[in-house]
Design a protein around this motif. Structure first.
Motif, short mmCIF file in Angstrom:
data_model
loop_
_atom_site.label_atom_id
_atom_site.label_comp_id
_atom_site.label_asym_id
_atom_site.label_seq_id
_atom_site.Cartn_x
_atom_site.Cartn_y
_atom_site.Cartn_z
N ASN A 58 0.85 -1.19 0.00
CA ASN A 58 0.00 0.00 0.00
C ASN A 58 0.88 1.24 0.00
O ASN A 58 1.66 1.44 -0.90
CB ASN A 58 -0.97 -0.03 1.17
CG ASN A 58 -2.05 -1.10 1.00
OD1 ASN A 58 -2.61 -1.26 -0.08
ND2 ASN A 58 -2.32 -1.86 2.06
N ASN A 59 0.80 2.06 1.04
CA ASN A 59 1.63 3.26 1.11
C ASN A 59 2.70 3.18 2.19
O ASN A 59 3.19 4.19 2.68
CB ASN A 59 0.75 4.50 1.34
CG ASN A 59 -0.04 4.41 2.64
OD1 ASN A 59 0.00 3.38 3.32
ND2 ASN A 59 -0.73 5.47 2.98
N GLN A 60 3.06 1.95 2.55
CA GLN A 60 4.05 1.73 3.59
C GLN A 60 5.27 0.99 3.05
O GLN A 60 5.14 0.16 2.15
CB GLN A 60 3.45 0.93 4.76
CG GLN A 60 2.26 1.59 5.43
CD GLN A 60 2.64 2.89 6.13
OE1 GLN A 60 3.69 2.97 6.77
NE2 GLN A 60 1.78 3.89 6.02
N VAL A 61 6.42 1.27 3.63
CA VAL A 61 7.65 0.55 3.31
C VAL A 61 7.77 -0.63 4.26
O VAL A 61 7.86 -0.44 5.48
CB VAL A 61 8.89 1.46 3.41
CG1 VAL A 61 10.15 0.65 3.13
CG2 VAL A 61 8.79 2.62 2.43
N LEU A 62 7.76 -1.85 3.73
CA LEU A 62 7.88 -3.05 4.57
C LEU A 62 9.32 -3.40 4.86
O LEU A 62 9.67 -3.83 5.96
CB LEU A 62 7.21 -4.25 3.88
CG LEU A 62 5.69 -4.30 3.82
CD1 LEU A 62 5.25 -5.61 3.20
CD2 LEU A 62 5.09 -4.14 5.21
N HIS A 63 10.18 -3.25 3.86
CA HIS A 63 11.58 -3.67 4.02
C HIS A 63 12.44 -2.88 3.05
O HIS A 63 12.11 -2.76 1.86
CB HIS A 63 11.72 -5.17 3.73
CG HIS A 63 13.09 -5.71 3.95
ND1 HIS A 63 13.53 -6.17 5.17
CD2 HIS A 63 14.15 -5.85 3.11
CE1 HIS A 63 14.78 -6.59 5.07
NE2 HIS A 63 15.18 -6.40 3.83
N ILE A 64 13.50 -2.35 3.56
CA ILE A 64 14.44 -1.62 2.70
C ILE A 64 15.85 -1.77 3.29
O ILE A 64 16.07 -1.50 4.46
CB ILE A 64 14.04 -0.13 2.58
CG1 ILE A 64 14.97 0.61 1.62
CG2 ILE A 64 13.98 0.55 3.92
CD1 ILE A 64 14.44 1.97 1.22
N LYS A 65 16.75 -2.28 2.44
CA LYS A 65 18.09 -2.57 2.97
C LYS A 65 19.07 -2.82 1.83
O LYS A 65 18.69 -3.26 0.75
CB LYS A 65 18.03 -3.80 3.88
CG LYS A 65 19.30 -4.05 4.68
CD LYS A 65 19.10 -5.18 5.68
CE LYS A 65 20.37 -5.45 6.49
NZ LYS A 65 20.18 -6.53 7.47
N GLY A 66 20.34 -2.53 2.09
CA GLY A 66 21.41 -2.87 1.17
C GLY A 66 22.21 -4.03 1.71
O GLY A 66 22.37 -4.18 2.93
N TYR A 67 22.71 -4.88 0.82
CA TYR A 67 23.46 -6.07 1.20
C TYR A 67 24.77 -6.12 0.41
O TYR A 67 24.80 -5.81 -0.78
CB TYR A 67 22.67 -7.35 0.90
CG TYR A 67 21.33 -7.43 1.61
CD1 TYR A 67 21.20 -8.14 2.80
CD2 TYR A 67 20.20 -6.82 1.08
CE1 TYR A 67 19.98 -8.23 3.44
CE2 TYR A 67 18.97 -6.90 1.71
CZ TYR A 67 18.87 -7.61 2.90
OH TYR A 67 17.65 -7.70 3.53
N SER A 68 25.82 -6.55 1.08
CA SER A 68 27.13 -6.66 0.41
C SER A 68 27.78 -7.97 0.80
O SER A 68 27.52 -8.53 1.87
CB SER A 68 28.05 -5.52 0.81
OG SER A 68 27.47 -4.27 0.58
N THR A 69 28.64 -8.45 -0.09
CA THR A 69 29.49 -9.57 0.27
C THR A 69 30.89 -9.05 0.57
O THR A 69 31.19 -7.87 0.35
CB THR A 69 29.55 -10.60 -0.88
OG1 THR A 69 29.89 -9.93 -2.09
CG2 THR A 69 28.22 -11.28 -1.06
N ALA A 70 31.75 -9.91 1.05
CA ALA A 70 33.04 -9.49 1.59
C ALA A 70 33.94 -8.81 0.56
O ALA A 70 34.79 -8.00 0.91
CB ALA A 70 33.77 -10.69 2.19
N ASN A 71 33.76 -9.12 -0.73
CA ASN A 71 34.66 -8.58 -1.72
C ASN A 71 34.26 -7.19 -2.21
O ASN A 71 34.87 -6.64 -3.11
CB ASN A 71 34.76 -9.52 -2.94
CG ASN A 71 33.42 -9.73 -3.62
OD1 ASN A 71 32.39 -9.62 -2.98
ND2 ASN A 71 33.44 -10.03 -4.90
N ASN A 72 33.21 -6.60 -1.63
CA ASN A 72 32.82 -5.24 -1.99
C ASN A 72 33.68 -4.23 -1.25
O ASN A 72 33.89 -4.35 -0.03
CB ASN A 72 31.35 -5.00 -1.65
CG ASN A 72 30.52 -4.71 -2.88
OD1 ASN A 72 30.98 -4.89 -4.00
ND2 ASN A 72 29.30 -4.28 -2.66
N ASP A 73 34.19 -3.23 -1.97
CA ASP A 73 35.02 -2.21 -1.33
C ASP A 73 34.20 -1.36 -0.36
O ASP A 73 34.68 -1.01 0.71
CB ASP A 73 35.66 -1.31 -2.40
CG ASP A 73 36.63 -2.06 -3.28
OD1 ASP A 73 37.20 -3.05 -2.78
OD2 ASP A 73 36.83 -1.66 -4.44
#
Length: 502
Positions: A58-73
């Motif tokens: 609807n008009n709500q944010v349920l989930h928002i996130k960034g994900y990285s693995t170990a090789n990301n600077d």
């Protein structure tokens, strides 16, 4: 007594509200945790270096996130910027529909009504009807990707890259239509690049400025921008993620391919900003107190034309997931992969932004991630398993090793081959020599073969970027095969033809 009863009633009501809020918070925490575990597992399984997710209801944010693995600077966050590739087309469609609602564009008017300079290699397809010629390209044709233009008739990767939107329109004077407008679907990036120029001319604003004023700012997409070229995108972005390619199942950082983007693929955004965009799409054109489009215009963008068997609307594809309708679109550039999906019945929205592009991930990883998230939103359990990208990498490495070893063995066998062919019919000798050139021939025609199969043209640079391991395997086998074939031709020429069996 009545006063006591009222106090008890108030106390019970407050207690019920608190309990429901606690349960709701617990469910939300549980959903966040399940999404985290699922995404982390998928990234590890498929070696995805960075990914940002936005999920709305609807008009709500349920989930928002960034994900990285170990090789990301740098760690990926909800504010990290990605090139969203072909998801940009739906923004261009919004701009056009806003001008339609303002009475400045008619969907069924010819493109030349707004762009008199718009011509093709066969100008009768673009011009107003002359001498009974009814074929014409309209704004609606461009939006629905039924203009009759395709990569087969004009490969944008094979022409000099435009630096402005007007240059892109001018370059189409070399485009040859492959069908009458409205007759068949052909996914063609320049359709939306022409639309960007229409927006510029009609609104009397640069396309990027129009998007900023009429879409990005009202949707509070503060870290979103439009770029004309990939170089402009990296120059304008302040927190752009590093893109990646993949070889033998392993990701590695690599610069994005240079080229023209505006209108079809030029928007840079974040998971945080895309959440606002999802809310706008699932709430019939409204975000908070702002109404950017009417409900009918949003519905039209989500609806494919009924005249042909196409699932493409206006910057959106109508699909399904387990029998349920899904309005979606994916996007790829040479180092980025993206996806947006809307569940119209439940009003869920999903945005996935990845900083890697690799051909094996398209069938193996991204559909699995999309399906898993939809199942989680419906209180289901994502399917376990799936073909690991690690196994893919091992399989390709083994194929390459076997192919190279066989080619080398064939070269080492040349002295014995020279003796053996004396007892072999000459036609079989020539057939064997011809077979050694097959990998080279296949490599030579591969871009055009793919264009015939998929109606999209991928040049060698893009092919090597999208599947470097497969292209390396094919190239090595092609080179060794050509060397082998030439060596056999030389041996055959030096021999006396009369010595060979016929």
């Amino acid at each position: 007594m009545n006063k006591l009863f009222r106090l008890i009633l108030i106390f019970m009501s407050v207690l019920i509200v608190i309990i429901f809020n606690i349960n709701g918070s617990a469910n939300q925490l549980d959903l966040d945790d399940r999404i985290d575990r699922f995404i982390t597992t998928q990234m590890k399984t498929h070696h995805i270096p960075g990914l940002a997710v936005a999920i709305t209801h609807n008009n709500q944010v349920l989930h928002i996130k960034g994900y990285s693995t170990a090789n990301n600077d740098r760690p990926v966050t909800a504010q990290t910027q990605f090139l969203i590739a072909s998801l940009s087309k739906s923004f261009t469609a919004i701009a056009v529909m806003q001008l339609v609602e303002a009475g400045q564009i008619n969907l069924d008017s010819l493109v030349q009504t707004y762009l008199p300079e718009f011509t093709l290699a066969d100008p009768t397809f673009a011009q107003r009807p002359l001498g009974g010629i009814a074929a014409k390209i309209t704004i609606r044709h461009l939006l629905n990707q039924v203009s009759g233009l395709s990569d087969v008739g004009f490969s944008e990767l094979q022409v000099s890259q435009a630096k402005t939107i007007s240059e892109r329109v001018t370059s189409l004077n070399r485009a040859s239509p492959v069908a009458l407008p409205g007759a068949q679907f052909n996914y063609f990036n320049p359709n939306y690049e022409v639309l960007a120029r229409v927006v510029e001319v009609v609104s009397q604003q640069p396309f990027s400025a129009y998007l900023q004023t009429h879409i990005f700012t009202p949707l509070q997409m503060s870290r979103t921008l439009n770029a004309t070229t990939s170089a402009d995108a990296f120059q304008g972005a302040t927190n752009m993620v590093q893109g990646h390619l993949m070889a033998f199942g392993l990701p590695f950082a690599y610069p994005e391919m240079s080229g023209y983007l505006s209108g079809s693929s030029g928007i840079v955004s974040t998971a945080e900003d895309m959440a606002n965009y999802l809310i706008f799409q699932t709430n019939s054109g409204q975000f908070k107190e702002t109404k950017l489009l009417s409900e009918s215009s949003v519905a039209l963008m989500h609806t494919p034309p009924k005249t042909i068997g196409s699932s493409y609307g206006m910057g959106w594809v109508k699909g399904s997931e387990n029998g349920e309708p899904v309005i979606e679109h994916s996007g790829v550039l040479s180092t980025f992969s993206t996806y947006v999906g809307l569940l119209p019945k439940e009003k869920y929205g999903i945005s996935l932004l990845c900083n890697i592009y690799a051909s094996p991930l398209i069938p193996m990883a991204f559909p699995q991630i999309k399906t898993g998230l939809i199942q989680l939103l419906k209180d289901g359990q994502p399917a376990a398993g799936g073909f690991s990208i690690t196994l893919w990498g091992i399989a390709i490495a083994l194929l390459m090793f076997i192919g190279v070893m066989l080619a080398i063995r064939s070269l080492l066998y040349l002295p014995q081959w020279k003796q053996a062919i004396r007892r072999t019919p000459l036609w079989r000798v020539w057939l064997g020599i011809g077979c050694t050139f097959l990998p080279g021939f296949f490599l030579l025609v591969l871009p055009w073969l793919l264009a015939l199969v998929w109606d999209r043209f991928f040049g060698y640079v893009l092919l090597f970027r999208s599947m470097p391991d497969l292209m390396l395997w094919l190239s090595v086998c092609a080179v060794l095969g050509v060397v082998n074939g030439i060596a056999r031709l030389i041996l055959l020429a030096r021999s006396n033809g009369s010595e060979y069996s016929t």
